[in-house]
Enzyme design. Sequence first.
Site, PDB file in Angstrom:
ATOM      1  N   ASP A 246       2.602  -0.628  -7.136  1.00  0.00           N
ATOM      2  CA  ASP A 246       3.074  -1.262  -5.906  1.00  0.00           C
ATOM      3  C   ASP A 246       4.258  -2.132  -6.297  1.00  0.00           C
ATOM      4  O   ASP A 246       4.648  -2.165  -7.482  1.00  0.00           O
ATOM      5  CB  ASP A 246       1.954  -2.105  -5.257  1.00  0.00           C
ATOM      6  CG  ASP A 246       2.157  -2.305  -3.745  1.00  0.00           C
ATOM      7  OD1 ASP A 246       3.252  -2.739  -3.350  1.00  0.00           O
ATOM      8  OD2 ASP A 246       1.225  -2.021  -2.977  1.00  0.00           O
TER       9      ASP A 246
ATOM     10  N   HIS B 258       6.520   0.292  -0.408  1.00  0.00           N
ATOM     11  CA  HIS B 258       5.908  -0.489  -1.492  1.00  0.00           C
ATOM     12  C   HIS B 258       6.318   0.046  -2.868  1.00  0.00           C
ATOM     13  O   HIS B 258       5.492   0.158  -3.769  1.00  0.00           O
ATOM     14  CB  HIS B 258       4.377  -0.469  -1.368  1.00  0.00           C
ATOM     15  CG  HIS B 258       3.856  -1.402  -0.317  1.00  0.00           C
ATOM     16  ND1 HIS B 258       3.711  -2.744  -0.518  1.00  0.00           N
ATOM     17  CD2 HIS B 258       3.458  -1.179   0.970  1.00  0.00           C
ATOM     18  CE1 HIS B 258       3.239  -3.323   0.586  1.00  0.00           C
ATOM     19  NE2 HIS B 258       3.086  -2.390   1.503  1.00  0.00           N
TER      20      HIS B 258
ATOM     21  N   GLU C 116       3.279   0.730   5.441  1.00  0.00           N
ATOM     22  CA  GLU C 116       4.294  -0.317   5.539  1.00  0.00           C
ATOM     23  C   GLU C 116       5.660   0.027   4.941  1.00  0.00           C
ATOM     24  O   GLU C 116       6.326  -0.845   4.387  1.00  0.00           O
ATOM     25  CB  GLU C 116       3.776  -1.614   4.892  1.00  0.00           C
ATOM     26  CG  GLU C 116       2.560  -2.172   5.577  1.00  0.00           C
ATOM     27  CD  GLU C 116       2.100  -3.508   5.013  1.00  0.00           C
ATOM     28  OE1 GLU C 116       1.880  -4.417   5.820  1.00  0.00           O
ATOM     29  OE2 GLU C 116       1.951  -3.626   3.769  1.00  0.00           O
TER      30      GLU C 116
END
Length: 751
Positions: free
Chosen positions: A190, A267, A324
């Site tokens: 990430d 990410h 996201e």
Amino acid sequence: MRTNYARLRKLFGALSLSLVGIFSAEGAVALDSLQLIPRPVTISYTKGTLTLPKRLTLSAHTPRVLRDGLAGLSLATTEAKGRTSSFIRSRIDPSVQGREGYRLTIGARGIDLVARDEAGLRQGAQSLLQIIGQYGARLPQLSIVDSARMAYRGVMLDVSRHFMKTDMIIRLLDEMARYKLNRFHWHLVDGGGWRFPSEKYPLLTKKAAFRTESDWDKWWQKDRRFVDEGTPGAYGGYYTKEEIQRVVRHADRLGITVIPEIELPGHSNELFSAYPELSCLDGWAFENSDVCIGNEKTFTFFEAILDEVMALFPSKYIHIGGDEATMRHWGDCPKCTERKRVEGLKDDHELQSYMIRRIEKYLNSKGRKLIGWDEILMGGLAPDATVMSWRGEEGGIKAAKEGHDVILTPGSHVYLDFYQREADGEPRANGGFTTLEKVYSYNPMPKELTASEAKHILGVQANLWTEYVLDEAHAEYMLFPRVLALAEVAWTPQADRDYASFLRRANYHVPALLKRGVNAYPLRHIAALNDVDTARREVSVRLMSERPAAEIRYTVDGSIPTALSPVYDGRPIVSRDSILLVARLFDGGKALDVPDLRFRTDYHKGIGKKITYNDCSWNEKYPAGGERALLDGVRGTPTYLDGRWQGFTSPLDVTIDLGREEELSHIFAKFMQERIQWVYMPGEVEVLLSSDGVNFRSVVKQSTRTSEEIYQPVFETFSFPMKERARYVRLRASNDRPKGNFIFCDEIVIH
Ligand code: ACM
Ligand code: ZN
């Protein structure tokens, strides 16, 4: 844990009913004292105990977890030749019912473990180990018939934001298996650092696994930069291939599947410090976290990484993230624009979906299946994808209705990076408030689904994100005992679940966890449940603590409770005026080392009165029930997520009509600051009064005393003692910050 008295009745059928009654009562005592988590489906007791011999003979087919577990309990074992001579007799019997079903019988002459399959044997073994762990060498005679409610019972750990050492992962797996959890979702990469060793792309661990700061906020504010492995003072780490193999092997022995996650397309900022060509931008830029979907190198990269991942992880499922993506730069990127044109993709959602589908095809070609967070629904779901629903249940419901499998991980109930009691006295956490009870209250079966759609709900998972989880001990503190609540949510039939019973058992398991060296949170929340009765014109508070065996002693005048203060008896504490309740836990005459609860509540002049919002409105995400919220007498709890705090992205300006002129002695309003969630204190709060609702005079103003540098949640009461008369009370709270920043209020109290 239904007690099966039917069998007792059969056994004692000739005896009088009253004798059965007495015997049932004995059964109830044993039932109450058995501390199994998760609660099994059925337990029946027979009279008597079974004493374990010095050396336990084990039959063939004894599951390895049982052998290892008995050794862990320092019990000597030996292999028996033939079934009759063994003390613990394990065998497979396909007629045993239910998923991972098993029957465990502790009888007069030994122990029988019969299961449908190897998984069932392991689960039965875990139950037996818990029982031996509790009772030692003298076990109650009983019979358990048990099986799993849900197939997928998971825990996710983020090792990117903070790196967690292999030994901790191994310990976590051991504890997961003990509580019948069977999926470990390993969030390996990430924006906080890349943790997976790649031979094909060695710069990932050289240049994207170490960063300039450990502290998440400091790093975020400073530079969000990665530095080369070996740089003095750098923070980070990665797993070696051998460490990953050790984890996978260990998990396999315990019957746990390790599901690796490689995040894409969002990410992914860490990647660009190693391979900047994967970005849409010219090299590394910290505001960009999405990979370039127009660039073929992106696909070459992920396919190669996934090959290496699949070589190490036998899991059918591979998690590819999908959450996201900012989609901030795809629109300006020539390569992404060209991709959209060539593939006929109408927007960024479809561009993302193009990537997910292509990666799915790749995984499918290798015999694997794709899981992604619910954003993979955007732009159309890949044909065979399983959805992990985290933004509530909506994504999961939609996916199940479309015929896709689903794992439920809603932020509202199973995000373990949130506080488990009030922030005061707790290590910094990520905003929200998820008590043990909240986790336990989750029923992972949305009502919106038909029976056939519901079959797509494979299970449930708790997630621990680690932006604010600094190390292994801290991770355990956040995981345990909330993971035990999740285990029972996932295993035990909904109708058999009961929080009071679970909490008693959790109070047994927490000291046991601590004894095993797991840094569990020591259960110390005292909850105040506040209610208002407008007909009787009174407020009431009920108290509940996480230590049901301890007494709650309390005062209502703000003083610290002593051993002589009244004991809370379970009935509501009622007030027609104003109280500052302080509650404290005692064991005998001694106060426990647990923070006190302080809770103020008032039956005040504003309750139920008409309120007008002047050129402002609550934000649609935080309505708190709308017009009644600020004057309903029910106080906001310590989380911005409780549905009681009303949020504003503008200043707050309200007028309350008391209906007639009133003597006013004290007005106050409570606000919260929760910086991580963009919630700030108002710079200034002002009270104005009027007799006609037209002409207002400002009577008092107060600036905030809260520093905006505080990241823990802070609550500030703006308090205005006064001696005034008025019919209309107007309260204004400033909010000078740019759009997107909130102020949160609950409640406005008028005396
Ligand atoms: C997530 O919490 N972003 C999956
Ligand atoms: Zn691009």
